[in-house]
Write a protein that holds these residues in place. Sequence first.
Motif, PDB file in Angstrom:
ATOM      1  N   MET A   1     -18.396 -45.335 -26.629  1.00 53.79           N
ATOM      2  CA  MET A   1     -19.163 -44.277 -26.009  1.00 53.79           C
ATOM      3  C   MET A   1     -18.323 -43.591 -24.930  1.00 53.79           C
ATOM      4  O   MET A   1     -17.712 -44.235 -24.095  1.00 53.79           O
ATOM      5  N   MET A   2     -18.302 -42.264 -24.918  1.00 57.36           N
ATOM      6  CA  MET A   2     -17.546 -41.488 -23.933  1.00 57.36           C
ATOM      7  C   MET A   2     -18.295 -41.526 -22.601  1.00 57.36           C
ATOM      8  O   MET A   2     -19.500 -41.341 -22.557  1.00 57.36           O
ATOM      9  N   ASN A   3     -17.557 -41.775 -21.532  1.00 54.45           N
ATOM     10  CA  ASN A   3     -18.239 -41.783 -20.239  1.00 54.45           C
ATOM     11  C   ASN A   3     -18.205 -40.397 -19.599  1.00 54.45           C
ATOM     12  O   ASN A   3     -17.475 -39.520 -20.016  1.00 54.45           O
ATOM     13  N   ASN A   4     -19.021 -40.223 -18.573  1.00 53.63           N
ATOM     14  CA  ASN A   4     -19.110 -38.957 -17.864  1.00 53.63           C
ATOM     15  C   ASN A   4     -18.024 -38.870 -16.808  1.00 53.63           C
ATOM     16  O   ASN A   4     -17.710 -39.866 -16.172  1.00 53.63           O
ATOM     17  N   GLN A   5     -17.493 -37.657 -16.617  1.00 53.91           N
ATOM     18  CA  GLN A   5     -16.494 -37.467 -15.568  1.00 53.91           C
ATOM     19  C   GLN A   5     -17.179 -36.987 -14.300  1.00 53.91           C
ATOM     20  O   GLN A   5     -18.128 -36.208 -14.334  1.00 53.91           O
ATOM     21  N   LEU A   6     -16.686 -37.484 -13.195  1.00 55.77           N
ATOM     22  CA  LEU A   6     -17.221 -37.141 -11.891  1.00 55.77           C
ATOM     23  C   LEU A   6     -16.045 -37.064 -10.927  1.00 55.77           C
ATOM     24  O   LEU A   6     -15.179 -37.939 -10.933  1.00 55.77           O
ATOM     25  N   LEU A  23     -18.327 -47.720 -10.582  1.00 55.67           N
ATOM     26  CA  LEU A  23     -19.049 -46.841 -11.510  1.00 55.67           C
ATOM     27  C   LEU A  23     -18.585 -46.937 -12.968  1.00 55.67           C
ATOM     28  O   LEU A  23     -19.218 -46.395 -13.859  1.00 55.67           O
ATOM     29  N   SER A  24     -17.484 -47.647 -13.206  1.00 56.57           N
ATOM     30  CA  SER A  24     -16.986 -47.815 -14.567  1.00 56.57           C
ATOM     31  C   SER A  24     -17.914 -48.782 -15.315  1.00 56.57           C
ATOM     32  O   SER A  24     -18.435 -49.710 -14.704  1.00 56.57           O
ATOM     33  N   PRO A  25     -18.184 -48.640 -16.584  1.00 53.84           N
ATOM     34  CA  PRO A  25     -17.656 -47.644 -17.515  1.00 53.84           C
ATOM     35  C   PRO A  25     -18.541 -46.394 -17.656  1.00 53.84           C
ATOM     36  O   PRO A  25     -18.212 -45.507 -18.419  1.00 53.84           O
ATOM     37  N   THR A  26     -19.651 -46.327 -16.898  1.00 48.66           N
ATOM     38  CA  THR A  26     -20.556 -45.191 -17.045  1.00 48.66           C
ATOM     39  C   THR A  26     -19.894 -43.877 -16.644  1.00 48.66           C
ATOM     40  O   THR A  26     -20.073 -42.861 -17.298  1.00 48.66           O
ATOM     41  N   ALA A 188     -26.395 -46.354  -6.350  1.00 47.96           N
ATOM     42  CA  ALA A 188     -27.711 -46.753  -6.887  1.00 47.96           C
ATOM     43  C   ALA A 188     -28.327 -45.578  -7.666  1.00 47.96           C
ATOM     44  O   ALA A 188     -28.875 -45.753  -8.754  1.00 47.96           O
ATOM     45  N   PHE A 189     -28.176 -44.376  -7.131  1.00 48.75           N
ATOM     46  CA  PHE A 189     -28.700 -43.180  -7.796  1.00 48.75           C
ATOM     47  C   PHE A 189     -27.979 -42.937  -9.121  1.00 48.75           C
ATOM     48  O   PHE A 189     -28.618 -42.680 -10.157  1.00 48.75           O
ATOM     49  N   LEU A 190     -26.660 -43.049  -9.130  1.00 51.22           N
ATOM     50  CA  LEU A 190     -25.869 -42.794 -10.343  1.00 51.22           C
ATOM     51  C   LEU A 190     -26.105 -43.849 -11.421  1.00 51.22           C
ATOM     52  O   LEU A 190     -25.959 -43.566 -12.599  1.00 51.22           O
ATOM     53  N   LYS A 191     -26.461 -45.052 -11.006  1.00 50.31           N
ATOM     54  CA  LYS A 191     -26.670 -46.128 -11.982  1.00 50.31           C
ATOM     55  C   LYS A 191     -28.083 -46.171 -12.539  1.00 50.31           C
ATOM     56  O   LYS A 191     -28.388 -46.994 -13.386  1.00 50.31           O
ATOM     57  N   GLN A 192     -28.979 -45.290 -12.042  1.00 49.59           N
ATOM     58  CA  GLN A 192     -30.359 -45.257 -12.535  1.00 49.59           C
ATOM     59  C   GLN A 192     -30.415 -44.984 -14.018  1.00 49.59           C
ATOM     60  O   GLN A 192     -29.728 -44.143 -14.530  1.00 49.59           O
TER      61      GLN A 192
END
Length: 192
Positions: A1-6, A23-26, A188-192
């Motif tokens: 699965m491709m992760n999002n770039q930030l 934040l990896s691998p999301t 916490a917000f990004l991992k929701q």
Amino acid sequence: MMNNQLVFATNNIYKTQEVSAILSPTYSVLNLTDIGCDVDIPETGDTFAANATLKSSYVVQNYHIDCFADDSGLEVEALNNEPGIYSARYSGKRGDLENMQYLLQKMEGVSNRNARFKTVISLIQNETNYLFEGVIYGKLRTEPIGNEGFGYDPIFEPIGYDITFAQMDLTEKNRISHRALAMQKLIAFLKQ
């Protein structure tokens, strides 16, 4: 699965690696160097939130990648929350020692030593700006103590401690600091 770039609007490789590991691998976290941004993004806002948003907005508008940026500083109660957004150049120069000495001069004879470090993170994701704040309260010492950290760390003693940030083990400081508290809310917000 491709992760999002930030993008993290910083050139600090260590900050980038630290956030990247969490934040990896999301998410794949890039910094300003990674996207080829060598502009010193102006911080002309009158609050930490405004300056953080200026930086994250600049990246989103010019590079079309979701971005987060932070701005932080020291606020001293007796000085009407100075140095605040001017923390990095309070003495008129960009130097930790000069700024700290200038603040100590202004605080000579002042009994109210209450102060706080504040960080605000602006995350622009899907064209929406989210803000995350971290604050740690403490008091100012009358002279610098300790060799760790940077900025005003040698004169800031957090509540519940009898040592300054500059005397603290880096792991401990990173656990309780204003930046850590804001970053925990962002993560916490990004991992929701």
